[in-house]
Design a protein around this motif. Structure first.
Motif, PDB file in Angstrom:
ATOM      1  N   GLY A   1      40.024   3.363   9.100  1.00 43.06           N
ATOM      2  CA  GLY A   1      39.931   1.913   9.239  1.00 43.06           C
ATOM      3  C   GLY A   1      39.475   1.237   7.952  1.00 43.06           C
ATOM      4  N   LEU A   2      38.524   1.860   7.259  1.00 47.55           N
ATOM      5  CA  LEU A   2      38.046   1.326   5.990  1.00 47.55           C
ATOM      6  C   LEU A   2      39.156   1.330   4.946  1.00 47.55           C
ATOM      7  CD1 LEU A   2      35.691   0.308   4.245  1.00 47.55           C
ATOM      8  CD2 LEU A   2      35.145   2.706   3.741  1.00 47.55           C
ATOM      9  N   LEU A   3      39.912   2.425   4.909  1.00 46.64           N
ATOM     10  CA  LEU A   3      41.033   2.508   3.968  1.00 46.64           C
ATOM     11  C   LEU A   3      42.071   1.439   4.260  1.00 46.64           C
ATOM     12  CD1 LEU A   3      41.549   6.380   3.717  1.00 46.64           C
ATOM     13  CD2 LEU A   3      40.556   4.865   1.993  1.00 46.64           C
ATOM     14  N   TRP A   4      42.303   1.163   5.555  1.00 46.95           N
ATOM     15  CA  TRP A   4      43.278   0.142   5.899  1.00 46.95           C
ATOM     16  C   TRP A   4      42.801  -1.253   5.478  1.00 46.95           C
ATOM     17  CZ3 TRP A   4      47.546  -1.908   6.073  1.00 46.95           C
ATOM     18  CH2 TRP A   4      47.794  -3.091   6.766  1.00 46.95           C
ATOM     19  N   LEU A   5      41.504  -1.527   5.617  1.00 49.25           N
ATOM     20  CA  LEU A   5      40.970  -2.808   5.162  1.00 49.25           C
ATOM     21  C   LEU A   5      41.180  -2.982   3.661  1.00 49.25           C
ATOM     22  CD1 LEU A   5      37.619  -3.059   7.153  1.00 49.25           C
ATOM     23  CD2 LEU A   5      39.651  -4.470   7.467  1.00 49.25           C
ATOM     24  N   ILE A   6      40.903  -1.930   2.902  1.00 48.43           N
ATOM     25  CA  ILE A   6      41.105  -1.985   1.458  1.00 48.43           C
ATOM     26  C   ILE A   6      42.585  -2.197   1.139  1.00 48.43           C
ATOM     27  CG2 ILE A   6      40.927  -0.673  -0.693  1.00 48.43           C
ATOM     28  CD1 ILE A   6      38.497   0.752   0.533  1.00 48.43           C
ATOM     29  N   ALA A   7      43.449  -1.470   1.871  1.00 44.99           N
ATOM     30  CA  ALA A   7      44.893  -1.597   1.643  1.00 44.99           C
ATOM     31  C   ALA A   7      45.386  -2.998   1.963  1.00 44.99           C
ATOM     32  CB  ALA A   7      45.645  -0.563   2.482  1.00 44.99           C
ATOM     33  N   SER A   8      44.924  -3.568   3.073  1.00 48.16           N
ATOM     34  CA  SER A   8      45.377  -4.907   3.450  1.00 48.16           C
ATOM     35  C   SER A   8      44.935  -5.948   2.433  1.00 48.16           C
ATOM     36  CB  SER A   8      44.863  -5.275   4.850  1.00 48.16           C
ATOM     37  OG  SER A   8      43.444  -5.318   4.867  1.00 48.16           O
ATOM     38  N   GLY A   9      43.689  -5.832   1.949  1.00 45.39           N
ATOM     39  CA  GLY A   9      43.229  -6.744   0.905  1.00 45.39           C
ATOM     40  C   GLY A   9      44.037  -6.608  -0.368  1.00 45.39           C
ATOM     41  N   ALA A  10      44.385  -5.363  -0.705  1.00 46.17           N
ATOM     42  CA  ALA A  10      45.176  -5.110  -1.909  1.00 46.17           C
ATOM     43  C   ALA A  10      46.581  -5.700  -1.785  1.00 46.17           C
ATOM     44  CB  ALA A  10      45.254  -3.604  -2.170  1.00 46.17           C
ATOM     45  N   ILE A  11      47.190  -5.563  -0.612  1.00 46.00           N
ATOM     46  CA  ILE A  11      48.541  -6.087  -0.393  1.00 46.00           C
ATOM     47  C   ILE A  11      48.545  -7.615  -0.419  1.00 46.00           C
ATOM     48  CG2 ILE A  11      50.408  -6.244   1.302  1.00 46.00           C
ATOM     49  CD1 ILE A  11      49.618  -3.363   2.158  1.00 46.00           C
ATOM     50  N   VAL A  12      47.518  -8.219   0.171  1.00 44.61           N
ATOM     51  CA  VAL A  12      47.403  -9.681   0.115  1.00 44.61           C
ATOM     52  C   VAL A  12      47.273 -10.147  -1.329  1.00 44.61           C
ATOM     53  CG1 VAL A  12      45.907 -11.635   0.675  1.00 44.61           C
ATOM     54  CG2 VAL A  12      46.454  -9.940   2.430  1.00 44.61           C
ATOM     55  N   HIS A  13      46.459  -9.451  -2.098  1.00 44.82           N
ATOM     56  CA  HIS A  13      46.284  -9.835  -3.506  1.00 44.82           C
ATOM     57  C   HIS A  13      47.594  -9.709  -4.275  1.00 44.82           C
ATOM     58  CE1 HIS A  13      44.299 -10.487  -7.329  1.00 44.82           C
ATOM     59  NE2 HIS A  13      44.883  -9.399  -7.805  1.00 44.82           N
ATOM     60  N   ALA A  14      48.361  -8.659  -3.992  1.00 47.51           N
ATOM     61  CA  ALA A  14      49.659  -8.491  -4.655  1.00 47.51           C
ATOM     62  C   ALA A  14      50.587  -9.657  -4.335  1.00 47.51           C
ATOM     63  CB  ALA A  14      50.294  -7.167  -4.229  1.00 47.51           C
ATOM     64  N   THR A  15      50.527 -10.152  -3.097  1.00 50.84           N
ATOM     65  CA  THR A  15      51.357 -11.288  -2.687  1.00 50.84           C
ATOM     66  C   THR A  15      50.934 -12.567  -3.397  1.00 50.84           C
ATOM     67  OG1 THR A  15      51.591 -10.259  -0.503  1.00 50.84           O
ATOM     68  CG2 THR A  15      52.211 -12.574  -0.693  1.00 50.84           C
ATOM     69  N   VAL A  16      49.632 -12.788  -3.480  1.00 55.34           N
ATOM     70  CA  VAL A  16      49.130 -13.982  -4.166  1.00 55.34           C
ATOM     71  C   VAL A  16      49.451 -13.919  -5.653  1.00 55.34           C
ATOM     72  CG1 VAL A  16      47.053 -15.285  -4.754  1.00 55.34           C
ATOM     73  CG2 VAL A  16      47.317 -14.336  -2.444  1.00 55.34           C
ATOM     74  N   ALA A  17      49.318 -12.733  -6.258  1.00 58.92           N
ATOM     75  CA  ALA A  17      49.648 -12.570  -7.675  1.00 58.92           C
ATOM     76  C   ALA A  17      51.123 -12.866  -7.928  1.00 58.92           C
ATOM     77  CB  ALA A  17      49.308 -11.155  -8.135  1.00 58.92           C
ATOM     78  N   HIS A  18      51.977 -12.469  -6.995  1.00 55.49           N
ATOM     79  CA  HIS A  18      53.411 -12.763  -7.121  1.00 55.49           C
ATOM     80  C   HIS A  18      53.644 -14.271  -7.132  1.00 55.49           C
ATOM     81  CE1 HIS A  18      57.559 -13.347  -5.581  1.00 55.49           C
ATOM     82  NE2 HIS A  18      57.831 -12.297  -6.328  1.00 55.49           N
ATOM     83  N   ASP A  19      52.876 -15.005  -6.341  1.00 62.29           N
ATOM     84  CA  ASP A  19      52.998 -16.463  -6.327  1.00 62.29           C
ATOM     85  C   ASP A  19      52.568 -17.057  -7.665  1.00 62.29           C
ATOM     86  OD1 ASP A  19      53.370 -19.066  -5.102  1.00 62.29           O
ATOM     87  OD2 ASP A  19      51.181 -19.216  -5.038  1.00 62.29           O
TER      88      ASP A  19
END
Length: 273
Positions: free
Chosen positions: A82-100
């Motif tokens: 669960g902790l790894l998934w939280l880190i992964a979800s935050g990382a994926i969101v950041h990648a999306t914002v960086a793309h913007d």
């Protein structure tokens, strides 16, 4: 100027920028532009731990000799996943914002942001699930309304660092005036996610069934070899759809922010005007 544009966008009540094609298209663009920072993170932090548990814990029987400690070990393993998934979800969101922002964020940058945001992400997720569950338990409609209203609270806390309660307030403000559109987009994304999950489950059953048929249904024959490729295929497909679903949520946040605040380029122009 930024404030006046935000107010204008809000009071105008137009939702031309919020559409299925806009959100889904943005999510696909992010995945294509940064596969390592999205799919790569999802596979390492979601699929790989699942495979390790199934192969070495389940089939290899490593948990059998633990006795009464089995559930404690599995619980600890679930916490780590669960902790790894939280880190992964935050990382994926950041990648999306960086793309913007017009750039491809590095893998290390995404992981760093995911790690820094994992604690507030945990709190936001818990509060979100509890509130929506209570609303669904007593009255279905309030639960759905809360879920839609707070649907971009997770991306908000990653992208804007507004704090736990500020994330819910930011999500409420961004979705105001477009909640029917948000509901439709999330419902469609959820339907696709569930459909693919069902297909993945059927793939596993078919894989075991096909191998059993080839072996004449003899239970004595080893099944670890086909089980490995079946589980690997399931993990890959599950990672792809889960990563896509997370990216859709982040893309929805970006689209809503564009609608309310204007594109990022316009905001920068206002700052330096």
């Amino acid at each position: 100027m930024m404030a006046s544009r935000a107010l204008t966008g809000t009071t105008a009540g137009t939702t031309d920028g919020i559409s299925v094609s806009g959100v889904f298209g943005r999510s696909v663009d992010v995945l294509k532009a940064n596969p390592v920072g999205t799919f790569g993170i999802g596979f390492v932090m979601i699929a790989l731990p699942q495979l390790l548990l199934e192969q070495f814990g389940g089939r290899a029987g490593l948990f059998r000799g633990l006795g009464n400690d089995t559930y404690a070990v599995l619980g600890l393993y679930g916490f780590v996943v669960g902790l790894l998934w939280l880190i992964a979800s935050g990382a994926i969101v950041h990648a999306t914002v960086a793309h913007d922002e017009g750039r491809v964020s590095a893998l290390a940058e995404n992981l760093r942001i995911g790690l820094l945001r994992c604690l507030p992400l945990f709190v936001v997720n818990v509060l979100f699930v509890l509130a929506a569950w209570i609303g669904l338990l007593f009255l279905v409609i309030p639960g759905i309304m809360l879920a839609v209203m707070w649907s971009v609270s997770v991306p908000a806390i990653v992208a804007e660092r507004v704090g736990i309660f500020g994330a819910f307030g930011r999500s409420r403000a961004l979705t105001k005036g477009a909640r029917w559109q948000v509901f439709g987009i999330l419902l469609l994304a959820l339907a696709i996610y569930i459909l693919v999950s069902i297909v993945v489950g059927l793939m596993g059953v078919a894989g075991y069934g096909s191998f059993s048929a080839l072996t004449g249904g003899t239970a004595q024959l080893p099944v670890s070899a086909p089980a490995l490729w079946v589980q690997l295929l399931q993990s890959i497909v599950t990672t792809v759809i889960l990563t896509w679903y997370t990216t859709v949520s982040a893309a929805l946040f970006v689209e809503l922010r564009h609608w309310k605040d204007g594109p990022l380029t316009d905001q920068l122009a206002d700052i330096f005007a």
